[in-house]
Design a protein around this motif. Structure first.
Motif, PDB file in Angstrom:
ATOM      1  N   ASN A 170      -0.492  -1.000  -6.865  1.00 11.95           N
ATOM      2  CA  ASN A 170      -1.706  -0.291  -7.218  1.00 11.95           C
ATOM      3  C   ASN A 170      -2.335   0.161  -8.634  1.00 11.95           C
ATOM      4  O   ASN A 170      -3.088   0.961  -8.644  1.00 11.95           O
ATOM      5  CB  ASN A 170      -2.090   0.989  -6.073  1.00 11.95           C
ATOM      6  N   ASN A 171      -1.545  -0.418  -9.675  1.00  9.36           N
ATOM      7  CA  ASN A 171      -1.856  -0.381 -10.900  1.00  9.36           C
ATOM      8  C   ASN A 171      -1.597   1.017 -11.200  1.00  9.36           C
ATOM      9  O   ASN A 171      -2.001   1.666 -12.485  1.00  9.36           O
ATOM     10  CB  ASN A 171      -3.097  -0.717 -11.377  1.00  9.36           C
ATOM     11  N   ASN A 231       0.996  -1.207  -0.074  1.00 11.39           N
ATOM     12  CA  ASN A 231       0.054   0.165  -0.037  1.00 11.39           C
ATOM     13  C   ASN A 231       1.036   1.175   0.007  1.00 11.39           C
ATOM     14  O   ASN A 231       1.478   1.733   1.033  1.00 11.39           O
ATOM     15  CB  ASN A 231      -0.919  -0.008   0.903  1.00 11.39           C
TER      16      ASN A 231
END
Length: 710
Positions: A611-612, A185
């Motif tokens: 997270n692309n 994250n």
């Protein structure tokens, strides 16, 4: 040509003294005026009221300055028993032409009735108000996401990313540790482990990761051989091998078959010990667990020892005390081409780049980089920290490129080297480049620099750091060319010929000076927020660099070690790079803070990102932080011929290296024969450079879309 209109005015003050004790001086060492302002008043003062008339002239000083004003010598006077102050008012005309800033000097001459006091000349700096500042191409939307403090009070110099585990590996040189971070994250980074490297050596120097293998370099005491320590992504030891002295950088080849180290081999202060600079090549094809010292080939510059005279004549800096070529070379940073057949190594202190054939494993060439002429248009610089305004202008000095980090890319089959032109001094007991032009021992040639005494003042060239080992072109012991450290720019070089094909000139300083937010920190250091603090020594100091292909364009991301943040340029055309973005995340105000001292930099593509979202990560040495930026490609054009079904869009189409989707997609790609060639999950784009030319089909649960690879 700028035109200057002159007038005089008198002010009364003072007391009477004998004429023989009266002295006349300019009031200030220098004045600064912006082009187009009404006037600049040059103050002239007597130290006492004269008993006889004082007559004098104010003339334009020859052989100094880079502006030739429309000025004729002025005859002026102070009357007996009258004024002791007088203003010479100069009106500055606006020429409506974009020039660099400039200066001229006026001096007192033909004085009667008094003597010349402590200030016989004054400098007039003229700041151009028609200055052009590069504007963004708008290719990329780059936004600051967050910062993460890796180790409070310590350091974060190099960062590497492992896609399979979504982990970052950060070099903490202060603590001799490799920090492992959870990056799954990006907005909430957390620590997994700190790997103590002191068991392997005296200092950790670099880290890299590929295919689940972590390689970290360590220096050892007493000028012994350094080591590469191999670990898994949890930090568990797999193996270690010896390399050359002081390995300063480590990298994997793109094909993952070799690990390379740049072994700097610095001397001791007395130059009684001076290890050779080398490059170590480690063959890891047999597996990390099976590595032995026989898999390490440390290559030297011994073949160039007999070429010292030729290398010096070509511009390679070789000046260590009693050093051979091999000992004087100090490999700093390595970049490998896409085919893993060639590598290039920056030799920072030597102002050169070495070429390595990775097939034969030998150094084939040393390419001298030469100097940047700061007297040419577009190559200006702000050169003093003692002037009161930003003044980016041309000076009769030469900048030595001296790159730290380098990167490579290829266009139309031609390899190019991209350099961050930081500059660096040698500071040892018997070799010390910690010298400024104003120092008494820095002797300028009196013929080439007839006004050397004035140029050596702090408000002119006196504060700029320069090498005493360069610039004596005729060998008579004085300086004929002032050589300063770094070029305050990034450059692109033809890797085969060594020819310079592009340099960003003075754009870094012009962009940072005019930034609406960070302009107040122009040339500030990474340890204070004082404007112009580093103008006398390498300016913004570009250090780290990475090059990335995004869609069909190439971009260079360059860190600025002192000012902070990064510069981004589109370098698709190597001869015509274009400014894209200046981004910074340090704190404003009186005290330094935020992200300070960026060094290492990496790009994480959308396909690799957890997270692309594509991201840039900078490792900030001084603040021990990572600064995270998101990168969105805004240059998706030519959407014609795209095939859409059930809302899914693939672009560009036809494609070459990458395809992009208008939504996060999971699916498989099959070829025209119906054979599955690639599967993926939750991706916003795909790297397809492994696919042969032809027609393919992207299949999802909802639809099938065809595209062409060309």
């Amino acid at each position: 040509m700028k035109k200057f209109l002159l007038a005089t005015s008198l002010l009364l003050t003072g007391h009477l003294v004998n004429a023989q004790t009266v002295e006349l001086s300019f009031d200030q060492d220098f004045y600064t005026v912006k082009e187009g302002e009404a006037t600049i008043n040059l103050g002239l003062s007597l130290n006492a009221v004269p008993t006889t008339d004082v007559n004098f002239e104010v003339a334009l000083m020859a052989n100094i300055g880079n502006i030739t004003p429309n000025y004729t010598t002025q005859s002026l006077s102070f009357t007996a028993n009258g004024s002791t102050t007088q203003n010479l008012s100069v009106a500055i005309a606006d020429d409506n032409i974009a020039n660099n800033d400039g200066f001229f000097v006026v001096e007192l001459s033909n004085l009667t009735g008094a003597t010349i006091g402590s200030r016989a000349q004054t400098v007039v700096y003229v700041i151009d108000n028609d200055e052009t500042v590069p504007t963004s191409t708008g290719d990329l939307n780059i936004n600051y996401l967050t910062s993460y403090e890796v180790a409070p009070g310590e350091s974060a110099e190099i960062v590497a990313f492992d896609e399979a585990t979504d982990r970052l590996f950060v070099l903490n040189a202060t603590a001799t540790q490799v920090e492992i971070l959870d990056f799954s994250n990006p907005s909430n980074i957390s620590s997994i482990a700190s790997i103590d490297m002191t068991a392997y050596g005296a200092g950790a120097t670099s880290v890299a990761v590929k295919n689940g293998i972590v390689a970290a370099t360590v220096d050892v005491p007493n000028f012994g051989n350094g080591k590469v320590v191999f670990m898994d992504t949890d930090g568990n030891l797999l193996n270690s091998v010896e390399v050359g002295n002081l390995p300063d950088m480590v990298c994997f080849t793109p094909d993952g078959t070799k690990v390379l180290t740049a072994n700097e081999g610095q001397p001791n202060d007395g130059y009684t010990i001076d290890p050779e600079g080398t490059i170590s090549i480690i063959d890891i094809t047999g597996g990390i667990a099976n590595l032995t010292q026989a898999d390490v080939n440390t290559i030297t510059f011994n073949a160039f020892d007999a070429q010292e005279a030729q290398l010096k004549a070509a511009g390679v800096r070789i000046f260590g005390a009693g050093a051979t070529v091999s000992q004087d070379m100090e490999p700093e940073f390595i970049s490998v081409n896409a085919t893993s057949t060639l590598a290039w190594v920056s030799l920072q202190e030597n102002n050169a780049i070495a070429t390595i054939d990775l097939v034969t494993e030998e150094i084939t060439e040393i390419l001298p980089l030469g100097t940047k002429d700061h007297s040419l248009p577009g190559n200006g610089l702000d050169i003093s920290d003692k002037t009161d305004s930003v003044a980016i202008m041309n000076w009769n000095v030469k900048g030595m490129y001296m790159p730290d980090a380098i990167a490579t890319y290829a266009v139309n089959g031609v390899d190019y080297i991209v350099t961050a032109n930081e500059g660096d001094q040698r500071e040892y007991g018997v070799i010390d480049e910690d010298v400024s032009v104003g120092d008494s021992g820095y002797d300028l040639d009196p013929t080439l620099f007839p006004n050397a005494a004035l140029l050596k003042e702090d408000f002119l060239l006196g504060r700029i750091a320069a090498s005493p080992y360069d610039g004596d072109t005729d060998g008579d012991g004085d300086i004929d060319e002032i050589h300063i450290f770094g070029a305050r720019s990034f450059s692109i070089w033809n890797a085969s010929t060594g020819a310079l094909v592009y340099d960003s000139g003075d754009e870094f300083e012009r962009i940072t000076a005019n930034d609406p937010i960070y302009g107040e920190l122009f040339n500030a250091s990474n340890s204070n927020n004082n404007i112009k603090n580093r103008s006398d020594n390498k300016g913004p100091e570009p250090e780290g660099i990475t090059v990335q292909k995004i869609n069909n364009d190439y971009y260079a991301f360059v860190t600025l070690e002192r000012t902070g943040g990064m510069m981004v340029y589109n370098i698709t055309n190597p001869t015509q790079a274009a400014f894209v973005k200046y981004a910074n995340s340090r704190d404003l105000g009186a005290n330094e803070g935020g992200d300070l001292g960026p060094e290492g930099i990496i790009y994480i593509s959308e396909n690799e990102s957890p997270n692309n979202t594509a991201m840039i990560i900078m490792a900030n040495e001084v603040s021990a932080t990572l600064s995270i930026y998101t990168v969105e490609n805004m240059n998706h054009s030519g959407l014609e011929n795209n095939n859409t079904e059930a809302g899914l869009l693939i672009y560009p189409n036809p494609a070459q290296d990458y395809i992009y989707f208008n939504t996060v997609t999971t699916g498989v790609i099959v070829n025209a024969m119906g054979q599955e060639v690639l599967s993926f999950q939750d991706k916003a784009y795909l790297n397809i450079d492994q696919l042969e030319k032809g027609i393919y089909y992207l299949k999802t649960e909802a639809t099938t879309v065809n595209f062409i690879v060309q």
